[in-house]
Scaffold this active site. Structure first.
Site, mmCIF file in Angstrom:
data_model
loop_
_atom_site.group_PDB
_atom_site.id
_atom_site.type_symbol
_atom_site.label_atom_id
_atom_site.label_comp_id
_atom_site.label_asym_id
_atom_site.label_seq_id
_atom_site.Cartn_x
_atom_site.Cartn_y
_atom_site.Cartn_z
ATOM 1 N N ASP A 195 22.057 -26.502 -93.695
ATOM 2 C CA ASP A 195 20.709 -26.362 -93.156
ATOM 3 C C ASP A 195 20.835 -25.541 -91.855
ATOM 4 O O ASP A 195 21.922 -25.468 -91.272
ATOM 5 C CB ASP A 195 20.155 -27.762 -92.865
ATOM 6 C CG ASP A 195 18.901 -27.731 -92.037
ATOM 7 O OD1 ASP A 195 17.971 -27.005 -92.408
ATOM 8 O OD2 ASP A 195 18.860 -28.419 -90.988
ATOM 9 N N ASP B 163 17.943 -24.981 -88.923
ATOM 10 C CA ASP B 163 17.311 -25.489 -87.697
ATOM 11 C C ASP B 163 17.699 -26.941 -87.435
ATOM 12 O O ASP B 163 17.410 -27.821 -88.246
ATOM 13 C CB ASP B 163 15.785 -25.353 -87.811
ATOM 14 C CG ASP B 163 15.369 -23.895 -87.868
ATOM 15 O OD1 ASP B 163 15.539 -23.198 -86.860
ATOM 16 O OD2 ASP B 163 14.901 -23.447 -88.935
HETATM 17 C C1 XBP Z 1 13.238 -26.326 -90.180
HETATM 18 C C2 XBP Z 1 11.857 -25.963 -90.155
HETATM 19 C C3 XBP Z 1 11.480 -24.602 -89.824
HETATM 20 C C4 XBP Z 1 11.390 -24.235 -88.345
HETATM 21 C C5 XBP Z 1 10.377 -23.147 -88.149
HETATM 22 O O1 XBP Z 1 13.931 -25.562 -91.139
HETATM 23 O O2 XBP Z 1 11.011 -26.787 -90.491
HETATM 24 O O3 XBP Z 1 10.243 -24.490 -90.399
HETATM 25 O O4 XBP Z 1 10.959 -25.316 -87.551
HETATM 26 O O5 XBP Z 1 10.637 -22.058 -88.947
HETATM 27 P P1 XBP Z 1 15.408 -26.040 -91.697
HETATM 28 P P2 XBP Z 1 9.455 -21.157 -89.558
HETATM 29 O O6 XBP Z 1 15.733 -27.340 -91.010
HETATM 30 O O7 XBP Z 1 15.219 -26.206 -93.180
HETATM 31 O O8 XBP Z 1 16.379 -24.943 -91.366
HETATM 32 O O9 XBP Z 1 8.384 -21.050 -88.538
HETATM 33 O O10 XBP Z 1 10.115 -19.857 -89.877
HETATM 34 O O11 XBP Z 1 8.975 -21.875 -90.796
#
Ligand code: XBP
Length: 263
Positions: free
Chosen positions: A8, A10
């Site tokens: 993953d 973020d």
């Molecule tokens: C986490 C998310 C993302 C970011 C924002 O993604 O929910 O949406 O907060 O990104 P992951 P965007 O943990 O799956 O990596 O604004 O580009 O959606």
């Protein structure tokens, strides 16, 4: 036997939410002369909605000063989200959001061991490229056998689409793969695709019960505090051999459980 590790982005590869996406959302509100600002606490609540666009749309539904007309509101969401991503890229290309402790070392170990490595994220390719280009260099893409983002998997976690897509691209079955995740929606997405999950707690998801992970801990840079306990010295990081061990034990325990139920 473990053949691939899916990361993953973020919260797991890097702590991008508080000092990246949140800052960029607030800058976008300001640049567009909109009255809203999200506090760190409010953003934590909103993180339970996966995807930045969806998160914003969810919040604007209850903002009294947001357009009442749904088409107008949707257009505004698009505009803010596009600008947010531009501003986010400006933050991360400076290298301001480093990889979390132990991540770079584990990526390198996986590569040396010839395991497949992938990305499974709900964010966009541009955001991943901005972050990893700054952290791993211009040829960051060569590190990964597959990169699955919102463009390929528009149904956001906890929907398993992103993991199902990655399994197909890698020609792997769920039991050959390990997902590394920080948030409940990510854990649910991986499990729904039949993939075992390692949970590395993050700033916005520091606690809460996790029933279905091979192990749960607060950092790949340390062996302390992992459940089940890590085997290495206390001053060590989490090595690939530890992931292999936890992964094997987890699947063995499930096989034994199935055996005892059918006896
Ligand atoms: C986490 C998310 C993302 C970011 C924002 O993604 O929910 O949406 O907060 O990104 P992951 P965007 O943990 O799956 O990596 O604004 O580009 O959606």
């Amino acid at each position: 036997m473990l053949k691939a590790v899916l990361w993953d982005v973020d919260g797991t590869l890097a702590e991008t939410e508080r000092d990246g996406h949140l800052v960029a959302f607030n800058q976008a509100f300001e640049e567009l002369a909109l009255p809203w600002r999200w506090s760190q606490a409010r953003y934590g609540e909103l993180l339970h909605v996966s995807g930045g666009r969806e998160r914003l749309a969810h919040d604007l539904q209850s903002q009294p000063s947001a357009p009442r007309d749904s088409a107008e509101r949707a257009a505004l969401v698009e505009r803010i989200h596009r600008l947010k991503n531009e501003l986010y890229a400006r933050i991360v290309v400076t290298g301001a959001l480093p990889l979390r402790g132990g991540v770079a070392e584990l990526l390198q170990e996986c590569r040396q061991a010839k395991l497949q490595i992938g990305i499974a994220t709900t964010t966009s390719e541009a955001n991943v490229a901005a972050l990893l280009g700054a952290q791993l260099g211009a040829d960051w893409r060569a590190t990964f056998d597959v990169v699955v983002c919102a463009e390929q998997a528009p149904r956001k976690k906890p929907d398993p689409q992103v993991y199902q897509y990655a399994l197909r691209a890698l020609h792997r079955a769920g039991h050959e793969v390990l997902a590394i995740e920080d948030a409940p929606a990510g854990v649910a997405a991986a499990r729904a695709a039949g993939i075992a999950v390692l949970v590395v707690r993050s700033l916005y998801f520091p606690d809460g019960a996790v029933d279905d992970a091979i192990a749960v801990g607060s950092s790949l840079a340390r062996t302390e505090g992992w459940q089940p306990p890590a085997q290495d010295r206390p001053d060590s990081r989490i090595h690939l051999r530890q992931l292999l061990d936890w992964h094997r034990r987890w699947w063995d325990a499930r096989a034994n459980h199935r055996g005892s139920v059918s006896r």
